[in-house]
Each structure stands twice: as C-alpha cells, then as structure tokens.
Design an enzyme around this catalytic site. Structure first.
Site, short mmCIF file in Angstrom:
data_model
loop_
_atom_site.label_atom_id
_atom_site.label_comp_id
_atom_site.label_asym_id
_atom_site.label_seq_id
_atom_site.Cartn_x
_atom_site.Cartn_y
_atom_site.Cartn_z
N CYS A 84 44.28 37.70 7.57
CA CYS A 84 43.21 37.20 8.44
C CYS A 84 42.15 36.41 7.68
CB CYS A 84 42.57 38.34 9.22
SG CYS A 84 41.77 39.56 8.18
N HIS A 143 27.34 24.40 5.61
CA HIS A 143 27.39 24.14 7.04
C HIS A 143 28.32 22.99 7.38
CE1 HIS A 143 25.04 27.14 8.67
NE2 HIS A 143 23.96 26.85 7.96
C1 PEP Z 1 38.22 37.95 4.27
O1 PEP Z 1 37.51 38.43 3.38
O2 PEP Z 1 39.22 37.25 4.03
C2 PEP Z 1 37.91 38.21 5.68
C3 PEP Z 1 38.74 37.84 6.63
O3 PEP Z 1 36.71 38.78 5.98
P1 PEP Z 1 35.32 37.97 5.95
O4 PEP Z 1 35.65 36.52 5.74
O5 PEP Z 1 34.64 38.24 7.22
O6 PEP Z 1 34.66 38.58 4.76
#
Ligand code: PEP
Ligand code: MG
Length: 547
Positions: free
Chosen positions: A481, A183
């Site tokens: 992402c 956190h």
């Molecule tokens: C990732 O795995 O990099 C991603 C963007 O998805 P999450 O963090 O939601 O698993």
C-alpha cells in the site's frame, strides 16, 4: 540535452516551456513610513485580503487543494506573525519590508525544524509574496496566461498556483526545488499531471524551448529530435487508450488475480475511487480524519466516518488502518512529547499502546461500523516492528469485535520476521514509503536525501521478497500500500515477489491494471529475480526492464 529530477506519475508530455515569473524583488530596507498607524492598517487589510482570496481559491478548487489553501489562509492571519509585522512597522519599516522580514524569519525557523515543517516553508514564502504584491500594487506572481498548452517551469510551485492550474493548458510541471512529498508533487499526483521536481538545472530553461517530459523516467529532454517527439506522442496515445479501456478487476495476462485497491484518506473520495475501478480499499489512513482535532474523537464521531466509507464498498474489502500518529502526521491529542527524531519515536502502534483507551475506542467504532454495513472490514496496525506487537494488536482487535486483523510491514525488522508476525496476523500490508525510509536511513520528507527514497532499491525488494515468501508459506494475503504499488513496472516486480494485492492512489489504477495484463506470473517472477540481484535502484529498474 537531458536533465533529470524526481518524476511524479508515469505520464509523458511534449510542449514549449513557459516560466513562472521569478519572485518579487526584496522590498528596500532603508525606506521609512511617516504614519505607522496608517501603514499598520494598510498592511492588516492586505493580509486579510490575501487570506480571503486563498479561502476563495480553496473553495473553488476543492479536494486536496482546498486543505492546502486553507492552511495558507491561516498563515496570512496568524496572530504571532501579525504581532511581529506590527512591531516592525512601529519600529519604522514599511509594510512591505515588515511582512518580508517577519515571514522570512518564520520560514527560516521552519526550515531549521526540518521534515514536514521545512516543506511548509515554501507555503509561507508564497503568502508573503502575495501580501507584498498587494501592498505594492503589482500582480501576485503566478502561473502565466497562455492560449496554447505549455510545460510550466518554476523554481517551486506554491499550492495557490498548483490548485487552480488550467489542465487544458498545463501539460506538465517542472520545478527546480521540492522533493517527492512537496505540494507540487502531491497535487500533481492527485490531479494526474506529469511532473518532474528537483531538477537542479531548471533555471537554465528558457521560454519557448521544446521539452519532452517523461515523469516515469524522471527526465526532461530539451529540444528533442523529431523521432523522440514522435515516439513520445505514440506513448501518450497508448496511455490514453489504456486508461479509457474497460475497467476490469486486476489480473495478470495468465489470469492470476491481483486485487487492485485504493488508498484513501477520507470517505468523500470513495466514489471517485470506485469510478476508477478500485475493487475495494487497501489503505484507509484514519489519522487524516483527525489531523486538526484537539481532543480524541468520540466513538460516535468516528463511527459516522467509518460507516460513510464502508457504505461505498458493499461486499468489498476495506482495509482500515488504526491511527498512524506521529512523525510527519502528529495528532494533538496523541503526540505531546518533543522528540528529536519523531520518525524513530513513539509513533503508530507504539503511541496507541501507550494510550490504549484511544485504540480501544477506535477499534470499537470500527467494529460497530463494520457490523452495520456490508463491506468486508479488515483492520491493521501501523509501524509494527515486533511479532509481539502484532500479537498484541490482533488479540485486542478480535476482543473488540474485529474479524480480520493484520499489521503493516514498514520496518525492516518486521519484514525479516514476517513469518513470526503471520503467526498472529491474518494478513500483512507492506508500506513501501516507510519501509524505504527505514531501510535506506533517509527521511522521506527531506529533499536533500530524496534520491535514497527509491523503492526500487534491491535492499527494499529483498525485504518485500521475505514477506512474500512468508505469506505464501501460510496462504495469507500480502498487500502493498505504499507509493511503489502505483509504479506500473515496479507493481509487476512486487507481484513477482509475492504481493497478492496492490493499493494505490486511485489515479494510478488504470496504468497498473494495463501493465499487469502484459505479463504472466512466471514473467513477473523473472523480473523480480532480475531486480533482486541488482546492486542499486537504477540497476534493478534496468534489470527488470530487460528480463
Ligand atoms: C507507507 O509507509 O508506505 C504507508 C503506506 O503509510 P504512510 O505513507 O501513511 O506512512
Ligand atoms: Mg507508513
């Protein structure tokens, strides 16, 4: 002296140490109570008061902190825990001791479960401390008061502490415990506070020592010399100037366009992202909308949420991800089986395929929301490991009215076969968080293996390069992402490897925007080549910096 840990964010800070007081002493074991009924009533009241206080703090803090504090308030009123406390008091323990034992037993169990559950153990310990403090009549351990700014040093920070930090006073956070997804790390990121977590020697730091915190490097310089302090202040100023500069679309120094997008988990944060210059959304995590849902949300319920999101981005690209349920984000209505290794189990598209009714409803809700709004809606599937899965998802999405359908590349197999995936997918988006976890075989939620979770690792970069090449060959978009896109130096390398857009937590946009402007595409490619040739994450970082 230089200490190291896991840095959160890129910022720097210089200031004196203020330590969080250590936890309360363990309530004595032998003490007994004369009137167990009265003791139960007293303890019950303390639990309720702590729960109410946490709810109040949550309401004041808002945002991510609110969810965390509300979850803690629920822990204070958990009926199973309460039963356990009552049984212990009936057996002769004091309220303090009963709370201590019952919560500790539960904490040990959570730690045993590992992963996300283990990370929640600290939250439970914090609730116990607050209740015991109330029963004992001493102040709850918390952030020290100070008239002057300081660097807060603690063993671990509870959400209740992090939520209400006075940002005019707390320059940076340093913790001994906690991994990159604790956190402390999540909230520090959301509130743009520089932090270094998992600093093993943090207990040796003393009040008043001067500390230079460099979150980007994950280092702490204790009692730095004047030249280092001056240099840090210069960099702090430089960052301030960059972040207050004009908000322009993402572009390299030579004019190459790189879309800068936001990662969002709910529609309410959309305006904040727009204000920080997001050119659209690169990842909307739909599972965050339904974490507490007991049954699958209806098409209508979903549509309302998607319309709210899409309305904030008229004419802009919004990439929505189908439910990524499982592993660290289980959804009650989708994940009902016990799995030994849920990250390797029925998660993401795998579980949606088992429950195609739910996937169909989600795609229908999205298509309807897209048709009613002006945003350019793209939809993608999570946890795809085979070209066949991409073909399945994109065909279904098109059948249900989605115009642009793609997949996430989060598993090495799909990175290696990106060219085949792109035969069906309109675009791909690389999730570097999972891609790193699966490439390095290191649970992304586990503090003990946190040092493996480094997207600078050349093995991860080689996979990204493979995807970049495949995307360029057919002229399709390759987004990033994962958290990697939020690291400005790495963002440049990712662009050099073929990324055409970068999506990140909105707080990181300014730094990445500023860094992209400092390089041409040729320079980004040179840095990428240097990083790819390295044999470790540390060497890749260093090689890119000197290329
Ligand atoms: C990732 O795995 O990099 C991603 C963007 O998805 P999450 O963090 O939601 O698993
Ligand atoms: Mg992922």
């Amino acid at each position: 002296m230089r200490l190291t840990g896991i840095g959160v964010g890129r910022a720097l800070a210089v200031g004196p140490v203020r330590r969080m007081p250590d936890p309360l002493p363990e309530p004595p074991e032998g003490a007994t109570v004369a009137d167990p009924e009265a003791e139960i009533a007293r303890t019950r009241t303390a639990l309720q008061q702590v729960s109410a206080e946490l709810l109040q703090r949550g309401a004041r803090a808002g945002g991510d902190a609110r969810n965390v504090l509300e979850a803690q308030a629920l822990m204070a009123e958990d009926p199973t825990l309460l039963d356990d406390v009552v049984t212990r008091i009936t057996g002769g323990r004091t309220g303090e001791r009963a709370v201590f034992e019952a919560f500790l037993e539960f904490q040990v169990m959570l730690v045993g479960l590992g992963g996300y559950m283990a990370e929640r153990a600290a939250d439970l310990g914090d609730v116990a401390q607050r209740v015991i403090a109330r029963l004992t009549g001493v102040p709850a351990p918390g952030v020290p008061e100070s008239d002057t700014p300081f660097v807060l040093v603690a063993r671990d920070l509870a959400p209740a502490d992090t939520a209400l930090l006075d940002l005019t006073k707390v320059l940076a956070l340093v913790t001994r415990d906690g991994g990159p997804t604790s956190h402390t790390a999540i909230l520090a990121r959301a509130r743009s506070i520089p932090a270094v977590v998992g600093v093993r020697e943090a207990d040796d730091l003393r009040d008043g020592q001067l500390l230079l915190v460099d979150a980007g490097a994950g280092t702490l310089d204790v009692d730095p010399d004047q030249a280092s302090v001056d240099e840090a202040h210069r960099r702090i100023e430089e960052r301030r100037a960059a972040s207050s500069g004009p908000i322009t679309p993402g572009v390299l120094g030579d004019g190459t366009r790189i879309q800068l997008l936001a990662n969002l988990g709910n529609a309410k944060d959309a305006q904040g992202a727009v204000d920080l210059g997001a050119e659209g959304v690169g990842l909307f995590r739909t599972e965050f909308l339904f974490l507490d849902a007991k049954s699958a949300p209806t098409v209508g319920e979903q549509k309302a949420q998607y319309v709210a999101l899409l309305k904030a981005f008229p004419g802009k690209k919004v990439v929505v991800r189908a439910l990524d349920a499982g592993a660290d984000k289980p959804l009650a209505f989708l994940n009902d089986s016990e799995e030994e290794n849920p990250a390797l189990g029925l998660r993401g598209l795998r579980v949606l395929r088992e429950r195609e009714d739910i996937l169909r409803e989600q795609l229908t809700a999205l298509a309807e929301a897209g048709a009613e709004t002006e945003a350019e809606l793209w939809v993608m599937a999570p946890m795809v490991s085979e070209p066949e899965e991409s073909a399945y998802f994109t065909a279904l999405a098109k059948e249900l009215g989605i115009r642009t359908a793609g997949v996430m590349v989060e598993v090495p197999s799909s990175a290696l076969l990106a060219a085949h995936i792109l035969e069906s997918a309109d675009f791909v988006s690389i999730g570097t968080n999972d891609l790193t976890q699966y490439t390095l075989a290191a649970d992304r939620l586990l503090g003990t293996v946190a040092h493996f979770q480094d997207p600078w690792h050349p093995a991860v970069l080689r996979l990204v390069a493979e995807v970049g090449r495949a995307g360029a060959a057919v002229g399709k978009s390759v987004g990033i992402c994962g958290e990697a896109a939020a690291d400005p130096a790495l963002a440049v390398v990712l662009v050099g490897l073929g990324a055409t857009s970068l999506s990140m937590t909105p707080a990181a946009l300014a730094d990445v925007r500023a860094e992209l402007l400092t390089v041409t595409l040729e320079q980004a490619k040179a840095r990428a080549a240097a990083a790819l040739a390295a044999g470790s994450a540390a060497d890749a970082r260093a090689a890119a910096a000197s290329a």
